[in-house]
Design a protein around this motif. Sequence first.
Motif, short mmCIF file in Angstrom:
data_model
loop_
_atom_site.label_atom_id
_atom_site.label_comp_id
_atom_site.label_asym_id
_atom_site.label_seq_id
_atom_site.Cartn_x
_atom_site.Cartn_y
_atom_site.Cartn_z
N TYR A 1 0.83 -1.21 0.00
CA TYR A 1 0.00 0.00 0.00
C TYR A 1 0.87 1.26 0.00
O TYR A 1 1.97 1.28 0.54
N CYS A 2 0.32 2.31 -0.60
CA CYS A 2 1.06 3.56 -0.69
C CYS A 2 1.17 4.20 0.70
O CYS A 2 0.34 3.94 1.57
N ASN B 1 -12.93 4.92 -0.34
CA ASN B 1 -11.94 5.95 -0.64
C ASN B 1 -12.38 6.80 -1.83
O ASN B 1 -11.60 7.54 -2.41
N HIS C 1 -5.86 1.64 3.70
CA HIS C 1 -5.90 0.17 3.77
C HIS C 1 -4.99 -0.37 4.87
O HIS C 1 -5.36 -1.32 5.57
N CYS D 1 -1.97 5.46 2.94
CA CYS D 1 -3.18 4.78 2.48
C CYS D 1 -3.98 4.24 3.66
O CYS D 1 -3.42 3.69 4.60
N GLY E 1 -9.01 2.79 -6.69
CA GLY E 1 -7.58 2.89 -6.40
C GLY E 1 -6.77 2.02 -7.33
O GLY E 1 -5.89 2.48 -8.07
N CYS F 1 -6.86 7.98 -0.06
CA CYS F 1 -6.08 7.43 -1.17
C CYS F 1 -5.25 8.57 -1.74
O CYS F 1 -5.59 9.14 -2.78
N PRO F 2 -4.17 8.90 -1.07
CA PRO F 2 -3.38 10.06 -1.51
C PRO F 2 -2.93 9.91 -2.96
O PRO F 2 -2.89 10.89 -3.71
N THR F 3 -2.61 8.70 -3.35
CA THR F 3 -2.05 8.49 -4.69
C THR F 3 -3.02 8.93 -5.78
O THR F 3 -2.66 9.71 -6.67
N ASN F 4 -4.24 8.45 -5.69
CA ASN F 4 -5.17 8.78 -6.77
C ASN F 4 -5.90 10.09 -6.56
O ASN F 4 -6.46 10.64 -7.51
N CYS G 1 -7.38 -2.54 -4.52
CA CYS G 1 -6.02 -2.46 -3.97
C CYS G 1 -5.75 -3.53 -2.93
O CYS G 1 -4.62 -3.94 -2.73
#
Lengths: 257, 364, 180
Positions: A24-25, A128, A30, A28, A132, A219-222, A58
């Motif tokens: 996981y990022c 989220n 999760h 995240c 993801g 979900c910072p990434t997306n 994810c």
Amino acid sequence: MSTEVAFEQIFGRPESLKTNPTHYCPGCGHSVAHRLVAECLDEMGLREKTIGVPPVGCAVLAYNYFNFDMVEAPHGRALAVATGIKRVHPDKFVLSYQGDGDLAAIGTAETIHSGNRGERISTIFINNAIYGMTGGQMAPTTLLGQTATTAQAGRDARLHGSPIDISRMLAVCDGVVYVERCSLTSIKQIRRAKKAIKKSYQCQLDDLGFSIVELLSPCPTNWKVSPKAAWAWVNDEMTKTYPLGVIKDTTGYEDKK
Amino acid sequence: MPSEKMLMIGSHVVAEAAVRAGCRYYFGYPITPQNELPEYLSARLLEVGGTFIQGESEVSSINMVLGASAVGARTMTSSSSPGVSLKQEGISYMAGMELPGVIINMMRGGPGLGNIAPSAADYFQATRGGAHGDYRTPVLAPAGGQELVDLTFVAFDLADKYRTPVMLLGDGLMGQVMEPVIFPDFIDLKDLPEKDWIVDGCEGREPRALFSMFLGQQGELYQHNLHLQEKYDKITAEEMRWETNCPDDAEMVVVAYGTAARIAESAIEELEAEDLRLGLFRPITLWPFPKPALRELSKKVPKVAVFEFSLGQMVEDVIFSVGERAEIYFHGLPGGIIPTPADVADFLRSAAKGDGKVGRRIDV
Amino acid sequence: MITRTTFAGFGGQGVLLMGYVLCHGGMHKGLDVTYFPSYGAEMRGGTANCTVTLSDKKIASPVASKPDALVAMNYPSLEKFEPTVAENGTVFLNSSLFTETPSRDDIEVLQVPTAELAREVGSDRGANMVMIGAVCAKTGLLTVEETIKGMEGALKGKEKFFPQNQKAIERGFAFVADGK
Ligand SMILES: Cc1ncc(C[n+]2csc(CCOP(=O)(O)OP(=O)(O)O)c2C)c(N)n1
Ligand code: SF4
Ligand SMILES: [Mg+2]
């Protein structure tokens, strides 16, 4: 508290988690959710009788992180698979862990009908507001105005419909006994979430019916923001569309106390 | 104790046989012409302490089967063509995860909604995997009656033995026809070999996971597929089934399966009076298709006549088996009508003469 | 010996039950039997039919090319199935409901006033039982005892109807024997 105990509490692992590092990022939700799910199983002594069903999303590899038996399900079908499991082994503890695309889009029918049948299953729902795993497409829970790779100008109610509140939809089903929405973005809420997860487990142990804990999860990434900003966005924006708190509770647990 | 002789419709026969073969978990969604099967089980499974769930769709039903199978149960679902299309996703996952389970398809006319009359147009879907990925599903094609009982038992045994979904391929007519059958006694679930791969809580052992996804960079998916292929090769080597009824001096052998084979058999009987020497070759496993047996037969018999309730699907496997060793004639009827023995007799007469009036010669 | 009989009529005339009775009687007698009903969309519009095959050898096809006997409980059934009957076959007609007869002259016809005969033995709803009695008597497929056994097999669990049905079946046999 001795430093050793504190160290163990902060950096140790519940037995229900394997030692494998997750994919996981950073930031995240999760990761936090996994830890809560595992701690609650440990504390309630359930690990060895647990059969978990991960989502496609994810968390598809959750069986590499959770240290109990798990069965993969096709995208959206976790609750159908879990139903099959629980009906064969009513004495085992059955858990589904699903994202918003999995639970509230492709698996909507499975979700509503498992709830309506009152399957004795505990569901952890990671909302989220985005897809993801596949890289940030619009989810059924994406907020109005929130951008996604398939809603680049932001979600527009006219074009995309409004964000779906599947927890409230589930609450109208008689078979559903407990629905609570928490977030994973403040210490207080994480504690609250842990209590909710335990209560959901208890519903199953007491054979009451279906229960679900929705966790608003960053979900910072997306979302394309820093972990810190992602936390803030959950607290400031997401909770407006998805207010925190108990949505349904017919367990009677509090009355008994 | 075996049952006394009982008169039952095909759908009920399969249902009762499944219960006696140890199936206690049924999941399905209604569709004609097989509703009698879930209807029967909805009551019968309660009597034997089993579970019946009418799922919200075929998609959810097959996934309930997946779940029940993963934790060790003998389990099944049933449907008819459009519903079986929806189940394909789950069947692919079960093949990938190596989960046993029995899927009944009482075929009806297609494509699309088609109609509810019998058909055999799902042959390709059933024998070629059906959904995505490199997998095969053993397919058993009963001809009705007692064979519905026997092959239902075989289906559950094959599924467990090879850890694979198995399909029993019937048709709408077979589900409705009533015939006398005798059921073997209930198997004792305790007599079945233990499944050491299931997940049922990790008490006293390392946790297990059942999955079909292989992301590793060391060729894990490649290895997994080779492993599956090895299994399919073993099934092909050991599990082919067929029935041959062919006089030594036959001038033509008829190839047909399921209900079509029974109608063809009556046609052959009707033609006895006309001095046509005909044989019948009936594949019972459609995958694996009994190619070697048919190949041997085609070395002795100069003509092969294929009759199907579809416009030409099984005939491809016949062509693979026979090649140019014999002349191949084909007559196919689309789903949605019920041919009589007289219709098939017309084809066989025409094929014997080679006059091309009914059906056609296949140019291999 | 292989005999195929098609039963046809309105839904509610007990057409399928006649087929069951013949089937159960045949099985009781040790014959191979198949019963093939019309189903689904064909049943809409209130018509029903089934084909029963009895044979002393294993039966291949449950579908008949040409039934040896046709039992038409209403006129539309006669119209629909008359062309399918085998040469020298037999057609049984429910003359309580219609008096038309087949246009073909290569088939034998027996008109059975089913409702009147049933009423005579005190059974208003036994027309189909009278008819199956007449069919078995005329074709010789089953004896009266075997037919009654067939009825009992077909109606297992509904024993209270047995005495009435038995009388109606016997009346059907008597009608063939006495011609009235
Ligand atoms: C049948 C099918 N359709 C599409 C996909 C691709 N897919 C994988 S995960 C996913 C969405 C995941 O989103 P969500 O459930 O919200 O989980 P997250 O990754 O956000 O935790 C999709 C569309 C798939 N695996 N299977
Ligand atoms: S993409 Fe989003 S949901 Fe997926 S691991 Fe990264 S942060 Fe978590
Ligand atoms: Mg998501």
